[in-house]
Design an enzyme around this catalytic site. Structure first.
Site, short mmCIF file in Angstrom:
data_model
loop_
_atom_site.label_atom_id
_atom_site.label_comp_id
_atom_site.label_asym_id
_atom_site.label_seq_id
_atom_site.Cartn_x
_atom_site.Cartn_y
_atom_site.Cartn_z
N TYR A 226 0.80 -1.24 0.00
CA TYR A 226 0.00 0.00 0.00
C TYR A 226 0.82 1.28 0.00
O TYR A 226 0.37 2.32 0.49
CB TYR A 226 -0.97 -0.02 1.20
N GLU A 418 -18.31 -5.94 -11.57
CA GLU A 418 -17.36 -6.69 -12.39
C GLU A 418 -16.94 -5.89 -13.61
O GLU A 418 -15.77 -5.92 -14.02
CB GLU A 418 -17.97 -8.03 -12.83
N HIS A 546 -13.27 -16.18 -0.14
CA HIS A 546 -11.93 -15.59 -0.19
C HIS A 546 -10.93 -16.25 0.74
O HIS A 546 -9.73 -16.02 0.60
CB HIS A 546 -12.03 -14.09 0.10
N ARG A 555 -9.03 -5.10 0.89
CA ARG A 555 -9.31 -4.33 -0.33
C ARG A 555 -10.78 -3.87 -0.39
O ARG A 555 -11.08 -2.79 -0.85
CB ARG A 555 -9.01 -5.19 -1.56
O1 X8Z Z 1 -15.81 -10.94 -4.23
C1 X8Z Z 1 -16.39 -9.94 -4.60
C2 X8Z Z 1 -16.63 -9.67 -6.08
C3 X8Z Z 1 -15.51 -10.10 -6.91
S1 X8Z Z 1 -14.07 -9.18 -6.64
C4 X8Z Z 1 -17.89 -10.39 -6.53
N1 X8Z Z 1 -16.91 -9.07 -3.68
C5 X8Z Z 1 -16.78 -9.29 -2.26
C6 X8Z Z 1 -17.57 -10.49 -1.80
O2 X8Z Z 1 -18.42 -10.97 -2.56
O3 X8Z Z 1 -17.36 -10.96 -0.69
C7 X8Z Z 1 -17.60 -7.83 -3.99
C8 X8Z Z 1 -18.04 -7.29 -2.67
C9 X8Z Z 1 -17.28 -8.04 -1.61
ZN ZN Z 2 -14.24 -7.22 -7.37
#
Ligand code: X8Z
Ligand code: ZN
Length: 687
Positions: A226, A418, A546, A555
């Site tokens: 960062y 997206e 994630h 992020r």
């Molecule tokens: O993962 C995502 C996107 C792709 S970068 C669909 N988001 C996070 C989630 O779903 O947990 C967007 C908001 C937060």
């Molecule tokens: Zn995203």
């Protein structure tokens, strides 16, 4: 589906070799880790790294795309092999970059070297056997998530439920019963039980890689991306959270109160919101609670999901009429027609999002986007449905999204999100491959969300999704509530995931406390809790994409602050007058020009400079969030009068662990983050 997870992991880091947004990494890796000599100049080294990235990206991306959209043993093998090559090549570049610690470099070369050294989100050990183990593990974890299914009691095979079906039960907050939602929520959290041991090993291996790269642990690598000292980054995030925390606490209090009205004492747990009642598996977005939380019923209807579903049914009726009437078709033909309607609707929704960007003067999406993207869930195979955007090459010709679109509001806004990634790729493709990334990863996540802020009732009416908006204070509050249920509800979630992972990586959260610590952080930041204690048999963190996907999450928290700063700047550029929340910059060429210019910078300079060029300031700052939501915050404070806001978030003492910043800070923050039961609403409101 396995290997692509590892790619993703790398991918999603800031900088180098990382695919900025939920897609595969920008990658190097031509199978030859050699190249260059001790005498190679820094400029020549950087040029070689860029050349390698450019050459290898298409093949590498294709392997990852196959792995994510066609999950089987073969695609997994191909993807895993590509991933291993990539990790090996990345390690070689990182090692080689260390030769040039000296001065006398051009700013571009110095920055390129920095991005190489700090860009890995999945630091891999040098030892080839352990590197191989890591890439297999990453793939396996990702595969387990992607193929995750829950079989309700007595069901098996096709009757088992995937994430989409489970989410639908939770989303139907009006028609699903309390117990149905609880069963669905608990059901999904069974998919991650077998991930626990694998994740523990994954942590050990990436930490080894991080140490070899000169960092204390993987969390420190993440915080190093960062353009500020890694040790300052946590305090920076805390500062931003401190700005918005009082607003969140008001929303939490109001929501909890409504749930208590609806469900009685089952509507809360020690002042916290039951985890299965927010309409979302992770309590990160509360939009599905709209029927319960809508401030003024019938004022300026914002039922976007209803409108989208009606459109989809309209398409089906049209197709059926053309075929001579639905009832004349065989059941199999009816299924095919439904499928056709789903695809047509997903395409229309994506075209709608595209038109916002083209309205700002940005280019149309290339034809290949429409040919190669995956917009709806295929019926014949497992895929990773979690939405992502992919730059398949470094020349800006092949960009795609991968989604399982359904006709509802959340999916519509996710498409806008997206396409934000996609337009960022298109804007910065003129940069060298190493600079083809967001200014930092929060920028990448904020591009599309800024556009979503511009989806005011006026905009929604202009695209035919809602009726002519009502003009009244009630309508303002309704519209603010709609936005807050996704944007404000998200904030503490955006922070807590990496609080957990930073603790896991630095050892202050030991494996025997993975689940306890997860729920302590959920309680502390979000004020949500499971209705029954979740022991260490579970691994609830693994039920969020994630975590097994190793995508850093702070992020998104940063994005939820930055997007309001971007929005304000673009509204200023568009000459908007009046309260911030009324601004819709659709079709404004000047806003589009300024946005595009910012996006074109990519990662070529420190983000502070890029932010300054757009907003005039060099700091992330949540005051635009507060300015935007000022009317709602005031309204919430009034509504909460007489309610006892706040919640008690007990924090069990950490297991014997290396003393580290995370724990200490967690305890500190606790004092102010989770006010004890007694804190009255209005005491906190003006903070
Ligand atoms: O993962 C995502 C996107 C792709 S970068 C669909 N988001 C996070 C989630 O779903 O947990 C967007 C908001 C937060
Ligand atoms: Zn995203």
């Amino acid at each position: 589906m396995k290997a692509h997870r590892a790619l993703l992991a790398l991918a999603i880091s800031t900088g180098l070799l990382s695919l900025a947004a939920c897609g595969p990494a920008n990658r190097t890796g031509d199978g030859t880790t050699g190249g260059g000599t001790e005498n190679e100049s820094a400029d020549a080294f950087v040029a070689r790294a860029n050349e390698t990235l450019k050459k290898m990206t298409p093949e590498f991306s294709s392997a990852a795309w196959l792995g994510a959209t066609y999950i089987n043993d073969d695609s997994q093998r191909v993807e895993a092999a590509a991933n291993e090559r990539w990790l090996t090549q990345l390690n070689a570049f990182i090692e080689q970059a260390k030769r040039y610690d000296g001065n006398g470099l051009s700013p571009e070369t110095a920055r390129s070297l920095l991005l190489i050294k700090t860009g890995a989100s999945m630091p891999a050990p040098r030892d080839p056997a352990r590197l191989n183990e890591l890439s297999n593990l990453a793939s396996e974890l990702g595969g387990m998530y992607g193929a995750g299914k829950w079989c309700p009691p007595g069901k098996s095979g096709d009757d088992c439920m995937d994430i989409g079906e489970i989410s639908e039960v939770l989303a139907a907050t009006e028609s699903s019963s309390y117990d149905e939602m609880r069963a669905a929520w608990e059901g999904w959290h069974t998919i991650s039980i077998p991930m626990r041991e694998k994740y523990q090993r994954f942590v050990e291996l990436t930490n080894e890689g991080a140490r070899e790269m000169g960092f204390a642990n993987t969390g420190e690598v993440w915080r190093a991306g960062y353009d500020m000292p890694a040790e300052d980054f946590q305090a920076e995030a805390d500062r931003l959270w401190g700005q918005v925390q009082p607003l969140y606490e008001q929303l939490q209090c109001y929501t909890r109160g409504k749930l208590e009205e609806k469900y009685g004492e089952r509507g809360s747990v020690d002042g916290m919101i039951p985890a299965h009642l927010t309409g979302n598996l992770w309590q990160q977005d509360w939009s599905n609670l709209w029927p319960l939380l809508q401030p003024y019923e019938g004022v300026g209807s914002l039922d976007i999901t209803g409108a989208l579903q009606r459109q989809r049914d309209g398409i089906l009726n049209e197709l059926a009429a053309r075929a001579g009437g639905f009832m004349r078709l065989t059941p199999a033909q009816q299924v095919e027609l439904e499928r056709k309607a789903d695809i047509e609707m997903a395409t229309r929704m994506t075209r709608l999002a595209e038109s916002f960007y083209t309205g700002l003067g940005m280019p149309q999406l290339p034809e290949s986007f429409w040919e190669k993207s995956m917009l709806v869930q295929p019926r014949d195979r497992d895929v990773v449905c979690h939405a992502s955007a992919w730059p398949m090459d470094t020349v800006g010709e092949d960009v795609r999204i991968k989604m399982c679109i359904k006709p509802n509001e959340e999916e519509l806004t996710t498409i806008y999100h997206e396409l934000g990634h996609i337009y960022y790729y298109l804007a910065y493709h003129g940069q060298t491959p190493l600079f083809q990334n967001g200014a930092h990863d929060g920028f990448h996540e904020a591009i599309g969300d800024t556009i979503v802020l511009s989806m005011t009732p006026e905009y929604l009416a202009s695209i035919g999704l809602v009726d002519k908006p009502a003009v009244s204070q009630e309508a303002v509050i309704n519209s603010q509530m709609r936005m807050a249920l996704s944007k404000v509800a998200f904030l503490p979630f955006g922070l807590m995931i990496d609080r957990w992972r930073w603790g896991v990586f630095d050892g202050s959260i030991s494996p025997d406390r993975y689940n306890a610590a997860w729920w302590e952080l959920k309680a502390k930041y979000q004020g949500v809790a499971p209705v029954e204690a979740r022991g260490e048999d579970f691994f609830d963190a693994g039920a969020k994409y994630h975590v097994p996907g190793n995508t850093p999450y702070t992020r998104y928290f940063l994005s939820h602050v930055l997007q309001f700063q971007f929005y304000k700047a673009l509204c200023d550029a568009a000459g908007h007058q009046g309260p911030l929340y009324t601004c819709n910059f659709a079709d404004n060429a000047e806003a589009g020009r300024r946005y595009w210019a910012m996006m074109q910078r990519g990662a070529s300079q420190p983000w502070q400079q890029t932010l300054k060029e757009l907003t005039g300031g060099e700091q992330m700052d949540a005051s635009a969030v507060l300015e935007y939501f000022a009317p709602l915050q005031e309204w919430l404070v009034q509504q909460n009068q007489g309610r006892t806001c706040g919640w008690a978030a007990a924090e069990a003492p950490a297991a014997a662990a290396p003393a580290d910043a995370v724990d200490a800070d967690a305890a500190d923050a606790d004092a102010d983050a989770a006010p004890a039961d007694a804190a009255p609403a209005d005491d906190e409101a003006d903070a």
